[in-house]
Structures are given as C-alpha cells and as structure tokens.
Design a protein around this motif. Structure first.
Motif, short mmCIF file in Angstrom:
data_model
loop_
_atom_site.label_atom_id
_atom_site.label_comp_id
_atom_site.label_asym_id
_atom_site.label_seq_id
_atom_site.Cartn_x
_atom_site.Cartn_y
_atom_site.Cartn_z
N TYR A 134 0.89 -1.17 0.15
CA TYR A 134 0.05 0.16 0.04
C TYR A 134 0.89 1.27 0.02
CZ TYR A 134 -3.04 -3.79 0.52
OH TYR A 134 -3.68 -5.15 0.38
N TYR A 167 13.21 -3.30 -4.81
CA TYR A 167 11.85 -3.90 -4.78
C TYR A 167 12.03 -5.47 -4.42
CZ TYR A 167 7.60 -6.05 -6.51
OH TYR A 167 6.48 -6.92 -6.91
N TYR A 199 -2.00 4.65 -2.61
CA TYR A 199 -2.50 3.58 -3.29
C TYR A 199 -3.90 3.87 -3.46
CZ TYR A 199 -1.72 -1.37 -4.30
OH TYR A 199 -1.97 -2.38 -5.00
N LYS A 230 -8.80 -9.72 1.04
CA LYS A 230 -8.16 -10.34 -0.34
C LYS A 230 -7.25 -11.50 -0.16
CE LYS A 230 -6.93 -7.36 -3.57
NZ LYS A 230 -6.32 -5.88 -4.09
N ASP A 283 -4.18 -14.03 -13.69
CA ASP A 283 -5.78 -13.93 -13.78
C ASP A 283 -6.21 -14.16 -15.13
OD1 ASP A 283 -8.35 -13.67 -13.41
OD2 ASP A 283 -8.27 -11.76 -12.07
N1 EPU Z 1 -5.39 -8.21 -10.14
C1 EPU Z 1 -6.11 -9.05 -10.88
N2 EPU Z 1 -6.35 -10.35 -10.61
C2 EPU Z 1 -5.94 -10.86 -9.47
C3 EPU Z 1 -4.93 -9.92 -8.62
C4 EPU Z 1 -4.48 -8.63 -9.08
O1 EPU Z 1 -6.38 -8.38 -12.01
O2 EPU Z 1 -6.02 -11.92 -9.10
C5 EPU Z 1 -4.97 -6.73 -10.58
C6 EPU Z 1 -5.75 -5.97 -9.43
O3 EPU Z 1 -7.03 -5.69 -9.99
C7 EPU Z 1 -4.79 -4.71 -9.76
C8 EPU Z 1 -3.38 -5.12 -10.14
O4 EPU Z 1 -3.59 -6.56 -10.40
O5 EPU Z 1 -5.21 -3.89 -10.78
C9 EPU Z 1 -2.52 -5.05 -8.83
O6 EPU Z 1 -3.21 -6.03 -7.58
P1 EPU Z 1 -3.06 -5.51 -5.93
O7 EPU Z 1 -3.29 -3.98 -6.15
O8 EPU Z 1 -3.81 -6.61 -5.24
O9 EPU Z 1 -1.58 -5.64 -5.65
P2 EPU Z 1 -0.28 -6.78 -6.17
O10 EPU Z 1 0.38 -6.13 -7.19
O11 EPU Z 1 -1.17 -7.96 -6.63
C10 EPU Z 1 1.27 -6.06 -4.25
C11 EPU Z 1 2.25 -6.73 -3.63
C12 EPU Z 1 1.36 -7.26 -2.23
C13 EPU Z 1 0.98 -6.02 -1.60
C14 EPU Z 1 0.05 -5.03 -2.62
C15 EPU Z 1 -0.50 -4.04 -1.77
C16 EPU Z 1 3.90 -7.84 -4.81
C17 EPU Z 1 4.40 -9.09 -5.24
N3 EPU Z 1 2.94 -8.01 -4.36
O12 EPU Z 1 0.35 -6.98 -4.79
O13 EPU Z 1 2.27 -7.77 -1.40
O14 EPU Z 1 0.15 -6.40 -0.26
O15 EPU Z 1 0.52 -5.01 -3.69
O16 EPU Z 1 0.58 -2.95 -2.01
O17 EPU Z 1 4.63 -6.62 -4.95
C18 EPU Z 1 3.47 -9.87 -0.80
O18 EPU Z 1 4.44 -9.37 -1.06
O19 EPU Z 1 3.40 -10.94 -0.08
C19 EPU Z 1 2.28 -9.02 -0.84
C20 EPU Z 1 0.90 -9.57 -0.38
#
Ligand code: EPU
Length: 342
Positions: A134, A167, A199, A230, A283
């Motif tokens: 976030y 990162y 975010y 989520k 996805d």
């Molecule tokens: N999305 C999809 N389908 C999915 C998942 C995501 O279409 O099944 C899309 C979402 O709609 C959004 C984009 O992908 O447009 C990004 O998704 P989200 O905001 O949920 O974040 P993320 O990139 O999937 C990253 C971190 C998380 C962290 C969140 C919030 C990494 C690898 N992951 O996830 O970190 O909590 O942002 O900042 O950078 C972790 O590292 O274990 C972790 C949970």
C-alpha cells in the motif's frame, strides 16, 4: 558441544513455515542474540554446516528437508529510543512478530508503519526482502539494523544505503550479505505524520469510510480490512503471500503488449521501465481458483498460491512452473518467485 548452545536435532518445520509444508531440520537452534551465534562459530562441526536463517517462515517454500542447521530467530523486545532530526527511533529484536510491532508503534501514538499492517512474519525478515504494501516499503521507514557477521564474528551496524534496498530485494539476498544475520532493526518514524493514501484502493477505502483526516490507527484498520478481504490468513490456509514479484519490462515491451491487451495493468517506473501486475497476468491466463493436486491459486488474488491441504513443496513448484509457462507464452514475461526456495 558447548552446554549453553541449545542445539536440537531432527526437528519438524511444518508449523514454522506459513505454507504448512512438511519438512525437517537436521539441526536446529533458537537464536535470541549474538551469544548463540558466537558459540555456533566456535564449534567446527556446526560452523562448517549450511545454514538457514528462519524468521516467521512466511516467505519460504520448503522443497526438501534442511540438511544443515536452522537458526530460528526468536529474540524478543521493542523500545522507543528517542528523537532524532524530527523522527522517533523505535527498535525491535529480530524475532518480534511484525504485526505485533506495528500495533505497538500505533499504541505509542506513532505513525509510519500503519500501511504495513498485518504482513505476516517477523521484524528481522522485513529488511531482507524490503517488505512493502500500500505504497510503503521498509526502506521508507528504516533507520539502521544490527547484524552478526558469521564470517568474522563481528557485530555490524548497517544503514539503509548499506542494505541496498530495492523492490523486494536487499544485500541479504545476495552473496555479499549471505553471512549477515539480522539481530535487531531500528525504524525512524515521522513526528510530523501525514497519511499515505497514494495507493488508489486505500484512498478509496478512506473515502468510503468518510475519513478525511484519518489517524495512523484508522489507516492501519483500513489496511487490515483490505488485506483480510483479499489475502488468505496463513493460520487458516497455508500460503506465503504474493508468490511472484511484479515483473518489470521495458517501455517498448509494455507498448507492444498494450496493442493486443489494452487493459494490461502497468505502472511507469522512475527509470522509464514499466511494472506489470503479476496477479493480473495470472488471472488473465485463467489460473485464478485453479489447482494442481494439493496446490492451488487463491480465488480472490491470483498472485497467492495456497496449500489446499497436504501439499508438498514439489506440488507448489509444479503449479508455479505451469503458471510461469503460460504467462511467458502469452505475454513474453518471465515471472520470478518471491519466496526463498529451500
Ligand atoms: N489483479 C487482478 N487479478 C488478481 C490479482 C490482481 O486482476 O487476481 C490486478 C488488480 O486488479 C490490480 C493489480 O492486479 O489492478 C494489482 O493488484 P493488487 O493491488 O492487489 O496488488 P498486487 O500487485 O497483486 C502487491 C504486493 C503485495 C501488496 C499489495 C498492496 C507484490 C509482489 N505484491 O500486490 O504484497 O500487499 O501490492 O501493496 O509486490 C507480498 O509481497 O506478499 C504481498 C502480499
């Protein structure tokens, strides 16, 4: 063997990794500070052995038994050290639970860590992969850390620059940092706090809750609610958070993909490259909610692989490889796993 060295043998690691993968450690030591590491270094048998430093086991995929020695970092303690340059310094020992530590700072009236609420794992592990969520990364609130150098037996203090944060990356994931065992971490939290709602999803949650000027605790509560919605709770479903890093591609590669996939999620990086959302790519390949044997893709967030019950490390590896193949074939992007494979 020194009588003060609490060495155990053939220990199960099932409950010490959040994926709940069954594996054993041939040797195992609970480390609360430098004392045990001094003794370990002084023992030629143990000193020569491969080591696995274990915190909360929340960024780990065990694919086999650990033949060497597991150093389980369990040191406890946290304290507010005082002020420096308009910031409040707070220190915690490596074995402290991360979320417990975040809550502690919020209870002290200190903001800065609230966006990192509910991340599984320990304080000592946070700088290793520069955990982030976030819009905040560990590096943004980091002051320094103490590490034990297994090569020399010296205690070292590392600044943010020394840690070479990037990162989901730091010196500790590279050969130059492999001998360093983090003992405690000091954070610098702003006295003059303002909420970080950059975010989009978090800003929206604040708007929906009618919070125009939220407090650090309120932001923490919003982050917790988003995460609970989520992400699977490791106490209920084995997992290691995001299984893949969000890949970074060139601007040209991104532009080519956008021609075919206009909905591609992408974020421009300061250096001109583009970060893609691995969860979106997975996805789109149809993997959300699918499984292979006892390993599955979490139905609410495609970036998280889960243990559906009784999975072994190789089940998760097989699923991860199938996902990597599909994403690479369709988008020409190689997804890199985030957890450490053993
Ligand atoms: N999305 C999809 N389908 C999915 C998942 C995501 O279409 O099944 C899309 C979402 O709609 C959004 C984009 O992908 O447009 C990004 O998704 P989200 O905001 O949920 O974040 P993320 O990139 O999937 C990253 C971190 C998380 C962290 C969140 C919030 C990494 C690898 N992951 O996830 O970190 O909590 O942002 O900042 O950078 C972790 O590292 O274990 C972790 C949970």
């Amino acid at each position: 063997m020194h009588p003060d060295l609490p060495l155990l043998h053939d220990q199960p690691l099932d409950a010490l990794n959040t994926f709940r993968i069954p594996a054993r450690a041939r040797h195992y030591i609970r480390v609360t500070g430098a004392r045990q590491l001094d003794l370990l270094r002084a023992d030629p048998f143990l000193a020569a052995m491969p080591r696995l430093v274990l915190g909360g086991g929340s960024n780990l995929l065990l694919t086999r038994d650990v033949e060497g020695v597991v150093l389980h970092m369990t040191g406890q303690g946290r304290e507010v050290l005082g002020e420096q340059d308009g910031r409040v310094l707070v220190r915690a020992q490596a074995g402290e639970n991360w979320h417990g530590f975040v809550q502690y700072t919020l209870e002290q009236g200190l903001g800065g860590l609230e966006n990192l609420s509910l991340i599984p794992g320990t304080v000592g592990a946070a700088p290793i992969q520069n955990v982030g969520a976030y819009g905040v990364e560990t590096k943004d609130v980091f002051h320094s850390l103490s590490a034990y150098d297994m090569a020399s037996g010296e205690l070292r203090t590392l600044s943010a620059a020394d840690c070479r944060f990037a990162y989901r990356d730091s010196i500790f994931k590279h050969p130059e940092g492999r001998e360093l065992v983090v003992l405690d971490v000091t954070f610098a939290l702003p006295k003059d706090w303002t909420p970080n709602l950059r975010y989009a999803e978090l800003a929206q949650a604040a708007r929906e809750a009618g919070l125009e000027q939220p407090s650090p605790r309120q932001v923490g509560a919003l982050v917790e609610a988003i995460r609970r919605r989520k992400l699977p709770d490791p106490a209920e479903i084995g997992n290691a958070g995001s299984f893949f890093k969000n890949p970074v591609v060139s601007r040209e590669h991104c532009a080519r993909l956008l021609e075919t996939y206009p909905n591609l999620v992408h974020h421009a990086q300061p250096d001109g490259s583009e970060k893609l959302a691995a969860g979106w790519l997975i996805d789109q390949c149809g993997w959300k909610g699918r499984s292979m044997g006892a390993a599955g893709v979490y139905p609410k967030q495609a970036l998280v692989l889960v243990n559906l019950g009784g999975a072994r490390g190789e089940d998760v590896v097989r699923l991860a490889e199938a996902i990597q193949r599909d994403v690479e074939q369709r988008y020409g992007v190689r997804l890199e796993p985030e957890p450490v494979f053993v």
